[in-house]
Design a protein around this motif. Sequence first.
Motif, PDB file in Angstrom:
ATOM      1  N   GLU A 156       0.837  -1.211   0.000  1.00 38.01           N
ATOM      2  CA  GLU A 156       0.000   0.000   0.000  1.00 38.01           C
ATOM      3  C   GLU A 156       0.866   1.253   0.000  1.00 38.01           C
ATOM      4  O   GLU A 156       0.577   2.228  -0.709  1.00 38.01           O
ATOM      5  N   ASP A 159       2.408   1.600  -3.477  1.00 34.59           N
ATOM      6  CA  ASP A 159       1.405   2.112  -4.423  1.00 34.59           C
ATOM      7  C   ASP A 159       1.235   3.616  -4.259  1.00 34.59           C
ATOM      8  O   ASP A 159       1.166   4.370  -5.231  1.00 34.59           O
ATOM      9  N   SER A 160       1.172   4.057  -3.021  1.00 34.94           N
ATOM     10  CA  SER A 160       0.981   5.477  -2.731  1.00 34.94           C
ATOM     11  C   SER A 160       2.156   6.302  -3.257  1.00 34.94           C
ATOM     12  O   SER A 160       1.979   7.371  -3.846  1.00 34.94           O
ATOM     13  N   LEU A 163       2.047   6.441  -7.148  1.00 38.61           N
ATOM     14  CA  LEU A 163       1.013   7.353  -7.631  1.00 38.61           C
ATOM     15  C   LEU A 163       1.375   8.809  -7.350  1.00 38.61           C
ATOM     16  O   LEU A 163       0.968   9.708  -8.089  1.00 38.61           O
ATOM     17  N   THR A 172      -3.503  -0.159 -13.493  1.00 36.71           N
ATOM     18  CA  THR A 172      -3.841  -0.558 -12.121  1.00 36.71           C
ATOM     19  C   THR A 172      -3.459  -1.997 -11.803  1.00 36.71           C
ATOM     20  O   THR A 172      -3.210  -2.330 -10.639  1.00 36.71           O
ATOM     21  N   LEU A 175      -0.325  -2.338  -9.906  1.00 37.45           N
ATOM     22  CA  LEU A 175      -0.324  -1.924  -8.504  1.00 37.45           C
ATOM     23  C   LEU A 175      -0.511  -3.107  -7.559  1.00 37.45           C
ATOM     24  O   LEU A 175      -0.300  -2.976  -6.350  1.00 37.45           O
ATOM     25  N   ARG A 176      -0.905  -4.247  -8.113  1.00 35.37           N
ATOM     26  CA  ARG A 176      -1.092  -5.444  -7.279  1.00 35.37           C
ATOM     27  C   ARG A 176       0.150  -6.335  -7.272  1.00 35.37           C
ATOM     28  O   ARG A 176       0.169  -7.370  -6.626  1.00 35.37           O
ATOM     29  N   ARG A 178       4.020  -6.388  -6.359  1.00 40.00           N
ATOM     30  CA  ARG A 178       5.045  -5.662  -5.606  1.00 40.00           C
ATOM     31  C   ARG A 178       6.300  -5.397  -6.438  1.00 40.00           C
ATOM     32  O   ARG A 178       6.827  -4.283  -6.455  1.00 40.00           O
ATOM     33  N   VAL A 181       5.732  -2.690  -9.031  1.00 37.05           N
ATOM     34  CA  VAL A 181       5.627  -1.350  -8.435  1.00 37.05           C
ATOM     35  C   VAL A 181       7.018  -0.827  -8.107  1.00 37.05           C
ATOM     36  O   VAL A 181       7.351   0.332  -8.403  1.00 37.05           O
TER      37      VAL A 181
END
Length: 335
Positions: A156, A159-160, A163, A172, A175-176, A178, A181
């Motif tokens: 999380e 992701d933050s 973004l 998107t 984003l799931r 790791r 990301v």
Amino acid sequence: MLSDIQLKEKYNFPDPLPAKNYNLIVVLGPTAVGKTSLGVRLAHFLNTEIISADSRQVYRHLDLGSGKDLAEYTLSDGTQIPYHLIDITDLSYEYNVFDYQTDFYRVFGEIAGRGKIPVVVGGTGMYLDSFIRNYDLVPVPENPELRAELEKMSLEELDSLLLKLCPDFHTTAHLRDRNRVIRHIEIKKFMESPALEQWRKTQKPRPALKPLILGTTIERPLLRANIEKRLKERFEQGMIEEVAELHKNGASWERLESLGLEYKFISEFLEGKISDKDELFERLNLAIGQFAKRQETWFRGMEKKGVKINWLPSVPDGNIKFIAALDIIKSAFLD
């Protein structure tokens, strides 16, 4: 129908073609429409060489599943049409768009240096787009220090951060994941660092491309029929056995599945995830048809971005397409 000898007399192309207006010919289109045969005939007619633009034909031993059809590069009289960027790497390496763009510019320079106008043949949209629209691609190295910091963060939090760095990021699904990301953050950080400019200073100037782009396709019902016919032929020629042999020689199922289409579905069949050959054929045939539709959507997108594609007649007759291509080339290079 005129023979190629008669056509040479009719068109009377100089050898080599003058590179004043254009210095590259591109033949693009979806799968199963005869791009290779058209490209080979043009290359022979114009006494030049072919550069492939196919994301799976770069790999050695991916033959039937990638539709390599190397026999098409040898004419009936034994003449071999030179081709490039086919069978250049192994599955152990994940070849990417940056690799292709780098190799393309190198090969283009070599062929142009021989005084020839290369003919590019392929249907991998991103590979084609990378040189047609001159993508600004950079090989971003791994950053161990940054990765060590990011590993301490939750998904999380990652992701933050991503973004925040990329407010317009809209893939998107990534984003799931790791690892993806972290990689996106690593790339963004590098692109904003002094290291980027240092890298740019080490690069040679890219050749100035002036591509004449020919598009070839056929009506959708015939395209679907071609896909089905070709798939049946490749099953008979041993495509399932090809994938089994690749796995036996060390390619993981995950790696094979990542190649998509034939390699993905046949791997799933060999793993027992698909019940029988009939189901495999039906699912794969449908998937290839959907892929062809996505290819055509990509090419329309290129046109919307300003890329001029000269579409040849949407007919199955290869001679009609060839004559239409010669007319376009004559007008573009000589008029």
